[in-house]
Design an enzyme around this catalytic site. Structure first.
Site, mmCIF file in Angstrom:
data_model
loop_
_atom_site.group_PDB
_atom_site.id
_atom_site.type_symbol
_atom_site.label_atom_id
_atom_site.label_comp_id
_atom_site.label_asym_id
_atom_site.label_seq_id
_atom_site.Cartn_x
_atom_site.Cartn_y
_atom_site.Cartn_z
ATOM 1 N N SER A 1 65.649 -15.581 -25.590
ATOM 2 C CA SER A 1 65.566 -14.177 -25.987
ATOM 3 C C SER A 1 66.577 -13.356 -25.196
ATOM 4 C CB SER A 1 64.158 -13.630 -25.749
ATOM 5 O OG SER A 1 64.136 -12.244 -25.974
ATOM 6 N N HIS B 1 67.434 -15.396 -29.978
ATOM 7 C CA HIS B 1 66.346 -14.530 -30.416
ATOM 8 C C HIS B 1 66.663 -13.097 -30.041
ATOM 9 C CE1 HIS B 1 62.166 -13.988 -31.730
ATOM 10 N NE2 HIS B 1 62.058 -13.090 -30.760
ATOM 11 N N ASP C 1 65.229 -9.309 -30.079
ATOM 12 C CA ASP C 1 64.039 -8.473 -30.184
ATOM 13 C C ASP C 1 64.439 -7.036 -30.504
ATOM 14 O OD1 ASP C 1 61.836 -10.298 -29.533
ATOM 15 O OD2 ASP C 1 62.813 -10.458 -27.585
ATOM 16 N N MET D 1 63.158 -3.325 -31.235
ATOM 17 C CA MET D 1 61.983 -2.478 -31.006
ATOM 18 C C MET D 1 62.337 -1.019 -31.275
ATOM 19 S SD MET D 1 60.613 -4.147 -27.458
ATOM 20 C CE MET D 1 60.662 -5.914 -27.157
ATOM 21 N N HIS E 1 63.920 -10.525 -34.619
ATOM 22 C CA HIS E 1 62.480 -10.245 -34.631
ATOM 23 C C HIS E 1 62.304 -8.732 -34.656
ATOM 24 C CE1 HIS E 1 58.496 -10.479 -32.114
ATOM 25 N NE2 HIS E 1 58.295 -10.031 -33.340
ATOM 26 N N MET F 1 60.354 -5.639 -34.525
ATOM 27 C CA MET F 1 59.115 -4.988 -34.112
ATOM 28 C C MET F 1 59.248 -3.507 -34.432
ATOM 29 S SD MET F 1 58.470 -7.093 -30.575
ATOM 30 C CE MET F 1 60.160 -7.665 -30.407
ATOM 31 N N MET G 1 52.633 -14.523 -31.928
ATOM 32 C CA MET G 1 52.858 -13.796 -30.687
ATOM 33 C C MET G 1 51.822 -14.233 -29.655
ATOM 34 S SD MET G 1 55.527 -11.970 -31.085
ATOM 35 C CE MET G 1 55.394 -11.150 -29.497
ATOM 36 N N GLY H 1 56.323 -5.881 -27.180
ATOM 37 C CA GLY H 1 56.843 -4.634 -26.646
ATOM 38 C C GLY H 1 57.586 -4.751 -25.337
ATOM 39 N N PHE H 2 57.263 -5.763 -24.531
ATOM 40 C CA PHE H 2 57.901 -5.927 -23.228
ATOM 41 C C PHE H 2 58.087 -7.406 -22.916
ATOM 42 C CE2 PHE H 2 55.490 -1.962 -23.038
ATOM 43 C CZ PHE H 2 56.448 -1.080 -22.581
ATOM 44 N N GLY H 3 59.144 -7.729 -22.194
ATOM 45 C CA GLY H 3 59.335 -9.074 -21.700
ATOM 46 C C GLY H 3 58.534 -9.305 -20.432
ATOM 47 N N ASP I 1 56.192 -16.933 -29.267
ATOM 48 C CA ASP I 1 56.974 -15.992 -28.465
ATOM 49 C C ASP I 1 56.063 -15.266 -27.490
ATOM 50 O OD1 ASP I 1 58.681 -14.087 -27.435
ATOM 51 O OD2 ASP I 1 59.066 -13.073 -29.339
ATOM 52 N N GLY I 2 56.373 -15.416 -26.196
ATOM 53 C CA GLY I 2 55.691 -14.629 -25.176
ATOM 54 C C GLY I 2 55.068 -15.447 -24.075
ATOM 55 N N SER J 1 62.509 -14.398 -19.968
ATOM 56 C CA SER J 1 62.581 -14.404 -18.507
ATOM 57 C C SER J 1 62.477 -15.811 -17.935
ATOM 58 C CB SER J 1 61.490 -13.510 -17.920
ATOM 59 O OG SER J 1 60.207 -13.893 -18.382
#
Length: 222
Positions: free
Chosen positions: A7, A32, A34, A36, A65, A67, A136, A141-143, A174-175, A197
């Site tokens: 990501s 990936h 993201d 938002m 992705h 969002m 998910m 919303g956040f890494g 993801d996540g 991360s």
């Protein structure tokens, strides 16, 4: 075959070209992205312009992705920017099937993402229109969030649904995935694994990507 999708949200944007080149060389399968909007999720990231610029840096599959609310207003822009897979959230649009068909009509693969509280059974009636299901394993919303164990159950349910109704569909997670749980998500049925991360936060991101791939490959054949 397990596919690794780093990501880019977790990359260092002051040296994004180098980061992309390094994970390309390490064998990333997808990149990936993201997206938002500050409405569907509290954070704001990038739009089609940045993705179009990043497209010049890699020939890897761009896995966008979205969002964002009302994704139907923007999918054509992201396709023109170079997205190969466009994933919308089930919760973000009223006419899910229509948007999936719209994405396919643009020549991209159509993905559908489910928040942790949305049951897999909601996808039964759109399975013929889906190329990828994204489970998910954090609230979007956040890494850097912690993995929610309920995702393992949902991955198994999604794998069963895919086997019954659309065997060609990919299953993505993801996540919060990293060394401690990558084997469990593979065993639960995931074949595309998004990690931010866990890769870019490592001292040597390319080496970490290769190590995580080895763990996933071992789990896939066990």
């Amino acid at each position: 075959m397990i596919r690794i999708a780093p990501s880019l949200l977790s990359a260092d944007f002051s040296r994004i070209a180098q980061d992309i080149a390094s994970i390309d060389a390490a064998g990333a399968d997808y990149l990936h992205l993201d997206v938002m909007d500050g409405r569907f999720v509290p954070n704001i990231t990038w739009g089609p312009k940045i993705i179009g610029d990043l497209r010049k840096l890699s020939t890897r599959t761009f896995d966008a992705h979205l969002m964002i609310v009302e994704p139907e207003r923007y999918v054509a822009d992201f396709r023109r920017a170079g997205a190969d897979i466009i994933t919308i959230h089930y919760e973000a649009t009223t006419h899910v099937q229509r948007v999936l068909a719209q994405i396919r009509s643009l020549g991209a693969k159509a993905g559908i993402a489910l928040n942790p509280a949305t049951p897999v059974s909601m996808l039964v009636d759109v399975m013929e229109d889906v190329d990828l299901i994204l489970i998910m394993s954090v609230n979007p919303g956040f890494g850097g969030q912690s993995f929610l164990p309920v995702a393992l159950k949902k991955l198994r349910e999604a794998r069963d649904l895919i086997g019954e109704l659309n065997p060609a569909c990919e299953l993505e997670v993801d996540g919060g995935v990293g060394r401690s749980n990558i084997e469990r998500v593979v065993e639960a049925g995931a074949e595309v694994i998004v990690m931010g991360s866990s890769i870019f936060g490592a001292a040597d991101p390319p080496a970490e990507l290769r190590y995580l791939r080895e763990l996933a490959a071992l789990a896939a054949v066990s």
